[in-house]
Design a protein around this motif. Sequence first.
Motif, PDB file in Angstrom:
ATOM      1  N   HIS A   1      17.042   5.310  41.929  1.00 41.36           N
ATOM      2  CA  HIS A   1      17.232   6.185  40.761  1.00 41.36           C
ATOM      3  C   HIS A   1      18.487   5.804  39.991  1.00 41.36           C
TER       4      HIS A   1
ATOM      5  N   GLN B   1      21.173   1.665  34.479  1.00 40.36           N
ATOM      6  CA  GLN B   1      20.869   0.281  34.102  1.00 40.36           C
ATOM      7  C   GLN B   1      21.881  -0.677  34.702  1.00 40.36           C
TER       8      GLN B   1
ATOM      9  N   HIS C   1      27.635  14.616  38.840  1.00 39.55           N
ATOM     10  CA  HIS C   1      26.204  14.497  38.992  1.00 39.55           C
ATOM     11  C   HIS C   1      25.838  14.850  40.423  1.00 39.55           C
TER      12      HIS C   1
ATOM     13  N   GLN D   1       9.401   6.933  33.354  1.00 36.77           N
ATOM     14  CA  GLN D   1       9.811   8.308  33.073  1.00 36.77           C
ATOM     15  C   GLN D   1       8.756   9.317  33.515  1.00 36.77           C
TER      16      GLN D   1
ATOM     17  N   GLU E   1      18.640   4.551  36.188  1.00 38.93           N
ATOM     18  CA  GLU E   1      19.212   5.452  35.183  1.00 38.93           C
ATOM     19  C   GLU E   1      20.422   4.840  34.504  1.00 38.93           C
TER      20      GLU E   1
ATOM     21  N   GLN F   1       9.097   1.941  30.092  1.00 37.05           N
ATOM     22  CA  GLN F   1       9.890   3.170  30.134  1.00 37.05           C
ATOM     23  C   GLN F   1       9.002   4.392  30.307  1.00 37.05           C
TER      24      GLN F   1
END
Lengths: 334, 364
Positions: A141, A147, A28, B162, A145, B158
């Motif tokens: 982030h 969690q 990534h 997003q 992402e 969400q």
Amino acid sequence: MLLSCYVFPHQSARVLELHLLSSPSFLHHGDTHVMDNTDIHCVPNTLMIVGLASMGINYFASRICQDALDPGRFPRWKTFLKPYFGCSVFFTTLMLISVILSYAMKGSLETSLKIGLKNGIRFYKDTDTPGRCFQKQTIDHLQMEFQCCGNNDYKDWFEVQWISNRYLDFSSKEVKDCIKSNVDGRYLVDGVPFSCCNPSSPRPCIQYKITNNTAHYNYDHQTEELNIFIRGCREALVNYYMGLMNTIGAVVLSVFLLQSSVLASVRLLQTSMEAVAGQENVEIETEGYLLEKGVKETFMEYVDPVLKLLLLNQVTPPEAKPEAGATGTTTTTS
Amino acid sequence: MAVLPIKFTKTKRDKLAQVLWVLNWISVVTGIILFSLGIFLKVEINKRQDLMAESQLQSVPNMLIAVGLIACVINFLGGKICYDCVDTNKFLRWKLVMLPYIICTFFFTLSVLVGALMCYSMHGQLEEALTLGLRDAMRYYKDTDTPGRCFLKRTVDQLQIQFQCCGNEGYRDWFQIQWVSNRYLDMSQREVVDRLRSNVEGKYLMDGVPFSCCNVNSPRPCIQYQITNNSAHFNYDFHTEELNLWMKGCRQALRDYYTNIMHSVGLTVLIIWLFELSVLTGVRYLQTSLENVLRQGDPECESDGWLLENSFVETARSNFNIIKHLGKFNQINISSNGDPNIDKPPTAHYGPDNVPPKPLPMAS
């Protein structure tokens, strides 16, 4: 057999092309900021080199097979075939080694993530320091992402000052007390950044005074599991990469098997065609084999020319020794 | 008086048939593309069904799916017909089917155009659906214990994370609804009771937003409560602070997202429509030129192909008459005793001089 020579090389080339496309996404782009050292890059780099080499190998294999149909055209490949097989076997074993490497590097990956995440959390507040100003964004982030929260778990945030001094009111008594009570003069809170908040929680996110049950109505931090992410980011990232490596490992192993069968077939074809060369009747039956001599002897046969190349400047005439005694020969011992 | 006539030699006809065969197979592929575009659109709309109020939005993807399936069938049939058209004998098999086939394809092409136009005209419906849907979703944000609404909180959170948006038109929308459930409010505290009493409807309103409105790019830890109160936070002015929360409204974000998708899909459908139209034109020319070949009797001769035999006006008039007479099929014309051959002038053609031959003497 000849028909398979047509199908296999093209299939292999295609599969490896796809593989080539997948390996750059292995790491990534943003996650490289949270990795300490980049030794792990050798795995995708090897895969990319092997992929490119395989495209060349399979292209030549298809040309050889095409020429094998005509006994007149086949002999022009004679001098090319020995180094070709040497290279092919080398790159094919490299493919296998890269798969083994990817599993062996799990430990190194875990260590580098541990250190990288620790630094990321420590420099979270330094959004005004050049070189560290994007750590906050990266960590936020990452936590949203994957969690996850913190390095091992959310309690890592309690040990670090993640609120910059620019936003602390030093004239307020509360802040002064908090800083005084700490040995290093850091402002520690039992709170976490907003990116640790779990959207699946039924109640609005509680990110400050997490361990204080009385600060919030109807709240027990021991039993509350849905409020913030409980998983640590290191564990989440390692699981993600291991999953990726499992998939890629399976694909590379199947390509390796395909490639080996192609090479074995081309070798058998070559040896059986060599027996036909020079014969008047090209329709006779000939025997093909994989190796003429044993494995060790064949290996030495290939390695000897390479060694001779490396030992090119080594001078070992025993009669010249008394002459060279004073001047000193330039010998490079390998 | 034919519309756009073109002369076709035998080789030209064969070439046209072959080219049309290939084009028809390409059209089958474009039909599959239409079908998958419809499925994609349907999935995208269903993903955010919770956030959109009831509307006719589903009609667009349904139309695309139906048109895609019909395209596959029609073009498959067209491919078979064109393949057989190279040989005049095989063409006889399809002679009667071709005209109805062309009429069907014409109407089908019209529906592709309608589908493309629908993609572009969905704006108004989309905006309305989103406004109502988001308003309701925000209102039921706190109802995580009510069955049927318990996942709205997660959906809205969400969505805001997003699409990097907050509230319906802006973050102030959250100030006007109670998004903290009563289950988590301590009614024994004076502060809470005061706030509830000060509101007409007894709602607990505050100048705070959920955590999902927090902007990741902000240099300071997120301020989500007491947003309009400058003195509550150090070194903070909410008038100039732009990086703290997402400034964009979710309605605008979703509308832009769906409009982009719709425009791309609409453009693709328009291109496919142009392609289908050209295939239809080719098949029409092929049909008319082959029919003229049959009329002339010689399979190797040159023939004319056209779009319409007479001009537009005459064709429309004759078709209209046909439809009119369809209704009168059981009525008899009594003016000449029902015999259609009375009072008709002779139309026999007696050679280049047009002199009727002398009657032969009868043998006695």
